[in-house]
Design an enzyme around this catalytic site. Structure first.
Site, short mmCIF file in Angstrom:
data_model
loop_
_atom_site.label_atom_id
_atom_site.label_comp_id
_atom_site.label_asym_id
_atom_site.label_seq_id
_atom_site.Cartn_x
_atom_site.Cartn_y
_atom_site.Cartn_z
N CYS A 88 6.49 1.01 6.48
CA CYS A 88 7.61 1.69 7.13
C CYS A 88 8.27 0.84 8.21
O CYS A 88 9.50 0.71 8.25
CB CYS A 88 7.17 3.03 7.70
SG CYS A 88 5.85 2.90 8.93
N HIS A 141 4.25 5.98 12.22
CA HIS A 141 5.21 5.99 11.10
C HIS A 141 6.62 6.10 11.67
O HIS A 141 6.84 6.76 12.69
CB HIS A 141 4.93 7.16 10.17
CG HIS A 141 5.66 7.08 8.87
ND1 HIS A 141 5.31 6.20 7.87
CD2 HIS A 141 6.75 7.74 8.42
CE1 HIS A 141 6.15 6.35 6.85
NE2 HIS A 141 7.03 7.27 7.17
N HIS A 157 12.33 5.65 4.52
CA HIS A 157 11.05 5.17 5.05
C HIS A 157 10.20 4.68 3.90
O HIS A 157 10.56 4.85 2.73
CB HIS A 157 10.34 6.27 5.83
CG HIS A 157 9.97 7.44 4.99
ND1 HIS A 157 8.68 7.80 4.73
CD2 HIS A 157 10.73 8.35 4.33
CE1 HIS A 157 8.66 8.88 3.96
NE2 HIS A 157 9.90 9.23 3.70
#
Length: 185
Positions: A88, A141, A157
């Site tokens: 990510c 993340h 992502h």
């Protein structure tokens, strides 16, 4: 027979607990969001009297989003930053770097960049940060907002299970894991 019955019941109980539903995903990956077209030079000349700062930043946001979208469907690879595999933060690091914007390589460090904004103020190009593990003490993340339709926020992502994809913040998992949003541009 009396000794055999409890054994059979126990065996049936254990076999029912072991059964696991297997989740399968389609091999075909679809992009549900497309980036806005870039402003041509003739359109830019016609709009010179308008705030040129606003247009150049909007254009830069579109270029960054377009760059990120070129990686759609790339498989997940921890630490990856190429078409062979990405994570990510690697996705955003590359998309911003190719457009001359420096960001840290790790999502927890990216979270310290820019200005924190409320989720109802999110626009294209903003970053969304998540804690995806129950045990995680810090952000692990990150996603890039590619579209905002009223209260539906779509972001690109790299998912560990499906690679580089566009998801919605409305999805239960991402909504639950959401921590904060920042604006770096």
């Amino acid at each position: 027979m009396k000794r055999l019955s409890p054994f059979i019941v126990l065996l049936l109980f254990l076999s029912s607990c072991v059964a696991k539903k297997k989740t399968t995903y389609s091999r075909e990956r679809k992009i549900t969001v497309e980036a806005s077209p870039e402003i041509t030079s003739s359109e830019a000349d016609n709009n010179l009297t308008k705030a040129s700062e606003n247009h150049s930043s909007e254009s830069k946001v579109n270029r960054i989003i377009n760059t990120a979208l070129t990686f759609s469907g790339v498989r997940y690879k921890y630490g990856g930053t190429t078409k062979k595999g990405m994570d990510c933060s690697g996705l955003l690091y590359v998309a911003f770097k190719k457009n001359d914007v420096a960001l840290p390589r790790v999502s927890s460090a990216m979270a310290n960049q820019g200005k924190r904004i409320r989720v109802n103020q999110v626009e294209k190009g903003d970053l969304l940060f998540f804690k995806t593990s129950r045990k995680a003490k810090k952000i692990n993340h990150v996603g890039l907002v590619v579209a905002v339709d009223n209260d539906d926020i779509k972001f690109i992502h790299a998912s560990t299970s499906r690679g580089v994809i566009v998801s919605s913040l409305r999805e239960g998992y991402w909504n639950y894991a959401f921590v904060k949003a920042t604006r770096v541009l």
